[in-house]
Design a protein around this motif. Structure first.
Motif, PDB file in Angstrom:
ATOM      1  N   GLU A  24       4.354  10.850   1.075  1.00 18.80           N
ATOM      2  CA  GLU A  24       5.763  10.911   0.716  1.00 18.80           C
ATOM      3  C   GLU A  24       5.925  10.214  -0.617  1.00 18.80           C
ATOM      4  O   GLU A  24       5.306   9.193  -0.876  1.00 18.80           O
ATOM      5  CB  GLU A  24       6.586  10.167   1.753  1.00 18.80           C
ATOM      6  CG  GLU A  24       6.981  11.042   2.905  1.00 18.80           C
ATOM      7  CD  GLU A  24       8.281  10.551   3.496  1.00 18.80           C
ATOM      8  OE1 GLU A  24       9.222  11.338   3.520  1.00 18.80           O
ATOM      9  OE2 GLU A  24       8.333   9.385   3.890  1.00 18.80           O
ATOM     10  N   SER A  25       6.770  10.738  -1.454  1.00 19.01           N
ATOM     11  CA  SER A  25       6.901  10.087  -2.739  1.00 19.01           C
ATOM     12  C   SER A  25       8.249  10.391  -3.357  1.00 19.01           C
ATOM     13  O   SER A  25       9.015  11.202  -2.875  1.00 19.01           O
ATOM     14  CB  SER A  25       5.804  10.546  -3.688  1.00 19.01           C
ATOM     15  OG  SER A  25       6.084  11.855  -4.111  1.00 19.01           O
ATOM     16  N   MET A  26       8.526   9.675  -4.441  1.00 20.02           N
ATOM     17  CA  MET A  26       9.752   9.901  -5.186  1.00 20.02           C
ATOM     18  C   MET A  26       9.382   9.820  -6.649  1.00 20.02           C
ATOM     19  O   MET A  26       8.570   9.002  -7.045  1.00 20.02           O
ATOM     20  CB  MET A  26      10.748   8.792  -4.862  1.00 20.02           C
ATOM     21  CG  MET A  26      11.997   8.876  -5.705  1.00 20.02           C
ATOM     22  SD  MET A  26      13.026   7.443  -5.454  1.00 20.02           S
ATOM     23  CE  MET A  26      14.519   7.982  -6.266  1.00 20.02           C
ATOM     24  N   PHE A  46      15.286   3.137  -2.975  1.00 18.94           N
ATOM     25  CA  PHE A  46      13.858   3.230  -3.278  1.00 18.94           C
ATOM     26  C   PHE A  46      13.324   1.905  -3.847  1.00 18.94           C
ATOM     27  O   PHE A  46      12.227   1.463  -3.490  1.00 18.94           O
ATOM     28  CB  PHE A  46      13.608   4.379  -4.258  1.00 18.94           C
ATOM     29  CG  PHE A  46      12.149   4.644  -4.517  1.00 18.94           C
ATOM     30  CD1 PHE A  46      11.350   5.216  -3.543  1.00 18.94           C
ATOM     31  CD2 PHE A  46      11.562   4.311  -5.730  1.00 18.94           C
ATOM     32  CE1 PHE A  46      10.003   5.454  -3.772  1.00 18.94           C
ATOM     33  CE2 PHE A  46      10.221   4.545  -5.966  1.00 18.94           C
ATOM     34  CZ  PHE A  46       9.439   5.120  -4.982  1.00 18.94           C
ATOM     35  N   GLU A  52       9.982  -4.309  -0.424  1.00 16.07           N
ATOM     36  CA  GLU A  52       9.438  -4.735   0.874  1.00 16.07           C
ATOM     37  C   GLU A  52       7.917  -4.860   0.823  1.00 16.07           C
ATOM     38  O   GLU A  52       7.330  -5.761   1.411  1.00 16.07           O
ATOM     39  CB  GLU A  52       9.818  -3.735   1.971  1.00 16.07           C
ATOM     40  CG  GLU A  52      11.143  -4.026   2.602  1.00 16.07           C
ATOM     41  CD  GLU A  52      11.521  -2.974   3.632  1.00 16.07           C
ATOM     42  OE1 GLU A  52      10.628  -2.354   4.232  1.00 16.07           O
ATOM     43  OE2 GLU A  52      12.728  -2.788   3.819  1.00 16.07           O
ATOM     44  N   ALA A  53       7.294  -3.909   0.128  1.00 15.42           N
ATOM     45  CA  ALA A  53       5.830  -3.954   0.037  1.00 15.42           C
ATOM     46  C   ALA A  53       5.367  -5.144  -0.789  1.00 15.42           C
ATOM     47  O   ALA A  53       4.334  -5.750  -0.497  1.00 15.42           O
ATOM     48  CB  ALA A  53       5.312  -2.649  -0.563  1.00 15.42           C
ATOM     49  N   VAL A  65      -1.594  -9.414  -7.437  1.00 17.20           N
ATOM     50  CA  VAL A  65      -2.130  -8.051  -7.346  1.00 17.20           C
ATOM     51  C   VAL A  65      -2.332  -7.537  -8.769  1.00 17.20           C
ATOM     52  O   VAL A  65      -1.662  -8.005  -9.692  1.00 17.20           O
ATOM     53  CB  VAL A  65      -1.198  -7.109  -6.550  1.00 17.20           C
ATOM     54  CG1 VAL A  65      -1.233  -7.419  -5.073  1.00 17.20           C
ATOM     55  CG2 VAL A  65       0.219  -7.161  -7.083  1.00 17.20           C
ATOM     56  N   VAL A  67      -1.521  -4.997 -10.534  1.00 13.43           N
ATOM     57  CA  VAL A  67      -0.667  -3.904 -11.007  1.00 13.43           C
ATOM     58  C   VAL A  67      -0.417  -3.934 -12.525  1.00 13.43           C
ATOM     59  O   VAL A  67      -0.391  -2.902 -13.187  1.00 13.43           O
ATOM     60  CB  VAL A  67       0.670  -3.939 -10.238  1.00 13.43           C
ATOM     61  CG1 VAL A  67       1.709  -3.062 -10.887  1.00 13.43           C
ATOM     62  CG2 VAL A  67       0.448  -3.507  -8.799  1.00 13.43           C
ATOM     63  N   GLN A 329       5.293   2.141 -14.286  1.00 13.54           N
ATOM     64  CA  GLN A 329       4.763   3.444 -13.864  1.00 13.54           C
ATOM     65  C   GLN A 329       5.461   4.596 -14.566  1.00 13.54           C
ATOM     66  O   GLN A 329       4.825   5.550 -14.989  1.00 13.54           O
ATOM     67  CB  GLN A 329       4.992   3.610 -12.361  1.00 13.54           C
ATOM     68  CG  GLN A 329       3.804   3.271 -11.531  1.00 13.54           C
ATOM     69  CD  GLN A 329       3.960   3.899 -10.159  1.00 13.54           C
ATOM     70  OE1 GLN A 329       3.820   5.097  -9.981  1.00 13.54           O
ATOM     71  NE2 GLN A 329       4.287   3.087  -9.209  1.00 13.54           N
TER      72      GLN A 329
ATOM     73  N   THR B  67      -1.907   0.948  -2.880  1.00 11.52           N
ATOM     74  CA  THR B  67      -1.270   1.380  -4.131  1.00 11.52           C
ATOM     75  C   THR B  67      -1.344   0.318  -5.230  1.00 11.52           C
ATOM     76  O   THR B  67      -1.617   0.619  -6.385  1.00 11.52           O
ATOM     77  CB  THR B  67       0.209   1.738  -3.881  1.00 11.52           C
ATOM     78  OG1 THR B  67       0.264   2.547  -2.710  1.00 11.52           O
ATOM     79  CG2 THR B  67       0.795   2.499  -5.052  1.00 11.52           C
ATOM     80  N   MET B  68      -1.117  -0.955  -4.851  1.00 12.10           N
ATOM     81  CA  MET B  68      -1.107  -2.016  -5.862  1.00 12.10           C
ATOM     82  C   MET B  68      -2.493  -2.271  -6.443  1.00 12.10           C
ATOM     83  O   MET B  68      -2.611  -2.969  -7.442  1.00 12.10           O
ATOM     84  CB  MET B  68      -0.592  -3.316  -5.246  1.00 12.10           C
ATOM     85  CG  MET B  68       0.857  -3.270  -4.842  1.00 12.10           C
ATOM     86  SD  MET B  68       1.296  -4.853  -4.090  1.00 12.10           S
ATOM     87  CE  MET B  68       2.595  -4.367  -2.993  1.00 12.10           C
ATOM     88  N   SER B  79       4.691   9.034  -8.847  1.00 12.56           N
ATOM     89  CA  SER B  79       4.792   9.477  -7.460  1.00 12.56           C
ATOM     90  C   SER B  79       4.271   8.456  -6.473  1.00 12.56           C
ATOM     91  O   SER B  79       4.433   8.623  -5.277  1.00 12.56           O
ATOM     92  CB  SER B  79       4.000  10.764  -7.270  1.00 12.56           C
ATOM     93  OG  SER B  79       4.416  11.696  -8.226  1.00 12.56           O
ATOM     94  N   ALA B  80       3.600   7.411  -6.972  1.00 14.92           N
ATOM     95  CA  ALA B  80       3.007   6.463  -6.041  1.00 14.92           C
ATOM     96  C   ALA B  80       4.088   5.668  -5.325  1.00 14.92           C
ATOM     97  O   ALA B  80       4.930   5.046  -5.949  1.00 14.92           O
ATOM     98  CB  ALA B  80       2.069   5.524  -6.778  1.00 14.92           C
ATOM     99  N   VAL B  81       4.077   5.705  -4.021  1.00 15.65           N
ATOM    100  CA  VAL B  81       5.021   4.944  -3.232  1.00 15.65           C
ATOM    101  C   VAL B  81       4.280   3.760  -2.640  1.00 15.65           C
ATOM    102  O   VAL B  81       3.257   3.929  -1.997  1.00 15.65           O
ATOM    103  CB  VAL B  81       5.587   5.801  -2.087  1.00 15.65           C
ATOM    104  CG1 VAL B  81       6.586   4.987  -1.280  1.00 15.65           C
ATOM    105  CG2 VAL B  81       6.250   7.040  -2.645  1.00 15.65           C
ATOM    106  N   VAL B  82       4.789   2.564  -2.889  1.00 11.53           N
ATOM    107  CA  VAL B  82       4.134   1.388  -2.332  1.00 11.53           C
ATOM    108  C   VAL B  82       4.699   1.143  -0.952  1.00 11.53           C
ATOM    109  O   VAL B  82       5.903   1.076  -0.777  1.00 11.53           O
ATOM    110  CB  VAL B  82       4.407   0.134  -3.176  1.00 11.53           C
ATOM    111  CG1 VAL B  82       3.372  -0.921  -2.887  1.00 11.53           C
ATOM    112  CG2 VAL B  82       4.426   0.471  -4.635  1.00 11.53           C
ATOM    113  N   ARG B  83       3.834   1.019   0.005  1.00 11.90           N
ATOM    114  CA  ARG B  83       4.292   0.680   1.352  1.00 11.90           C
ATOM    115  C   ARG B  83       3.732  -0.680   1.737  1.00 11.90           C
ATOM    116  O   ARG B  83       2.895  -1.244   1.046  1.00 11.90           O
ATOM    117  CB  ARG B  83       3.827   1.748   2.339  1.00 11.90           C
ATOM    118  CG  ARG B  83       4.467   3.064   2.042  1.00 11.90           C
ATOM    119  CD  ARG B  83       4.046   4.118   3.038  1.00 11.90           C
ATOM    120  NE  ARG B  83       4.453   5.411   2.540  1.00 11.90           N
ATOM    121  CZ  ARG B  83       5.705   5.826   2.506  1.00 11.90           C
ATOM    122  NH1 ARG B  83       6.654   5.064   2.988  1.00 11.90           N
ATOM    123  NH2 ARG B  83       6.018   6.988   1.996  1.00 11.90           N
ATOM    124  N   THR B  84       4.182  -1.157   2.876  1.00 11.95           N
ATOM    125  CA  THR B  84       3.763  -2.496   3.262  1.00 11.95           C
ATOM    126  C   THR B  84       2.314  -2.508   3.747  1.00 11.95           C
ATOM    127  O   THR B  84       1.835  -1.553   4.335  1.00 11.95           O
ATOM    128  CB  THR B  84       4.647  -3.048   4.387  1.00 11.95           C
ATOM    129  OG1 THR B  84       4.688  -2.073   5.421  1.00 11.95           O
ATOM    130  CG2 THR B  84       6.042  -3.322   3.898  1.00 11.95           C
TER     131      THR B  84
END
Lengths: 334, 173
Positions: A24-26, A46, A52-53, A65, A67, A329, B67-68, B79-84
């Protein structure tokens, strides 16, 4: 804790990742964050979901991290700030960026250089992201128009403070589990507050009911046109709210005519111990800091179990990490 | 799309992987199974069930979002979605089984290893994948691989009941 199952569903689409698995993405399109006024509800959600992550990064043994590894972030501050600048600095460091402070008092600004020249000179040093605070509304927008790197507004005049708005909204969602239908009060010097404006744009888009409370001199009726309710009598409405966000009394304005006296202000609009007895039991008490104890709120209100003030500060890091990550990004994709 | 594994094939493959893993677990060593989002976490949960059925006790379970830690964020773009990441146990001194659906270039696993090592120092990390499709760009190999198929540049998709409503591995261009 349930932090709400909300997703930016409409804006997300399915893409094939490198391994062919569905993700899933945005499409995050903004390389700058200048205000919440221009973002959609899905985009704000979003950012909150992404934050949250990043929240987990601050609680691990290695609080970093990769990034923004090898990237350079500059704090370009034309106005005093301790906590916002520190929060952005820590957030950038947790993303492994190098970060430099550029403060107006110690710089060539005092020698007459224009904002545009300053920004372009900083960018020419190979900067990837500028965090800009300025006493004039619109200054970060001017910077953004004149550089290719990312620009994040850390507060511009009386206009917006989008990351503060986001961390307030994030904190409310984290504790209450939702935003839609919540009754939120913002109390104090609303007219001069960029925090109030950013909260207004974000909260109303996400379905909260917002009331601005304060004396007529500080809470102009004009805010009704933007969707907020206006109230000049705190005591008549205090029991209604799920969230009470107290703005700082800007002491430098006390001398002007808008404040008759500190004592009177505190008596009418302060979150005193007496008022705390009449709020909803599960009310969330917030403050963007720094607090004037005994003026806009009592120690009991600031330190009580309903207070989310320190949680706001902690969440500010996660939100700022998320914003820097998303802007960077978008910049690399374009 | 060619279907290379159906529901029964997937469950048989996982049974075989669980047998191999159970044998590899050192005596009296705390075990942690960490699945990489997405699909690796679904497979990890199934493997934990199978290992428990084989008598392995006190398996800690975790979900990792890499992702990170990716080095190709610019390529996959906005498009990368970061999740927990949800690893609530201490990885220190544990025997960690890292689970993913497909191994291809090895870059996701590199990112996952960096992420786990930032959490502490496990006793060891072993890699388990459902499909090894070849095409490695880094010297990283699975310790337990369900099936191998050399698939060049095409897609290999693992679809799982938990996320996609169906169990199927398919390959296509």
């Amino acid at each position: 804790m349930n932090v709400g199952g909300s997703t930016a569903g409409a804006a997300r689409r399915s893409v094939e990742s490198a391994t062919g698995a569905k993700a899933e993405s945005m499409v995050w399109p903004h390389k700058h964050l200048l205000g919440l006024e221009e973002l959609s509800a899905e985009e704000i959600t979003f950012i909150l979901d992404t934050a949250e992550a990043f929240e987990g990064v601050s609680t691990r043994s290695v609080k970093k991290v990769p990034v923004l590894r090898g990237r350079v972030v500059v704090n370009l501050f034309f106005e005093d700030s301790t906590r916002t600048r520190t929060s952005f600095t820590l957030a950038a460091q947790r993303l492994s960026a190098d970060i430099v402070d550029f403060t107006a008092k110690t710089s060539s600004i005092s020698k007459g250089e224009s904002l545009k020249d300053t920004a372009r000179n900083i960018e020419a040093m190979g900067v990837d992201l500028i965090v800009c605070r300025h006493w004039a509304a619109g200054a970060p927008h001017l910077v953004a128009r004149n550089v290719n790197c990312c620009v994040i507004n850390a507060g511009d005049g009386r206009h917006e403070h989008p990351t503060q708005g986001l961390l307030d909204i994030y904190t409310i969602r984290q504790v209450k589990g939702r935003l839609a239908g919540l009754k939120v009060a913002i109390v104090g010097d609303v007219g001069n507050s960029r925090v109030a404006r950013s909260n207004l744009f974000g909260l109303i888009k996400l379905g909260a009911e917002l009331t601005f409370v304060g004396p007529t001199t500080l809470v102009p009726r004009a805010f009704e046109a933007l969707g907020a309710r206006i109230c000049h009598d705190f005591d008549s409405v205090i029991g209604e709210f799920d969230v009470i966000n107290m703005l700082r009394v800007q002491q430098e304005r006390i001398a002007s005519n808008v404040f008759p006296s500190l004592r009177e202000y505190s008596r009418l609009f302060g979150l005193t111990s007496e008022r705390m007895a009449r709020v909803k039991p599960d009310v969330l008490v917030m403050h963007p800091g720094p607090i004037n104890r005994g003026i806009e709120m009592s120690a009991e209100a600031a330190d009580g179990h309903q207070s989310a003030i320190l949680r706001q500060v902690t969440n500010g890091l996660a939100v700022r990490m998320a914003v820097m990550f998303l802007c960077k990004q978008a910049a690399e994709a374009s | 799309m060619n279907v290379i594994l159906e529901e029964r094939g997937i469950s048989k493959t996982l049974e075989g992987l669980a047998d191999e893993i159970e044998e590899a677990i050192p005596d009296r060593c705390a075990v942690g199974v960490i699945g990489i989002r997405a699909r690796g976490d679904d497979l990890a949960r199934r493997l934990i069930g199978l290992l428990e059925a084989r008598g392995v006790r006190d398996i800690a379970s975790g979900v990792l979002d890499i992702t990170m830690y990716r080095d190709d964020l610019a390529e996959i773009g906005p498009s990368a979605v970061v999740r927990t990441t949800e690893i609530a146990f201490d990885v220190e001194g544990r025997f960690i089984i890292l689970v993913d659906d497909v191994i291809h270039t090895g870059r996701s696993i590199r990112a996952a290893l960096a992420a786990i090592i930032d959490l502490g120092r496990p006793k060891s990390i072993r890699l388990c994948v459902l499909v090894d499709r070849g095409g490695r760009e880094l010297p990283i190999q699975p310790d337990f691989a369900g099936i191998r198929c050399d698939h060049g540049e095409g897609h290999v998709n693992v679809r799982l009941e938990e996320s996609d409503g169906v169990d199927r591995v398919e390959a296509g261009t």
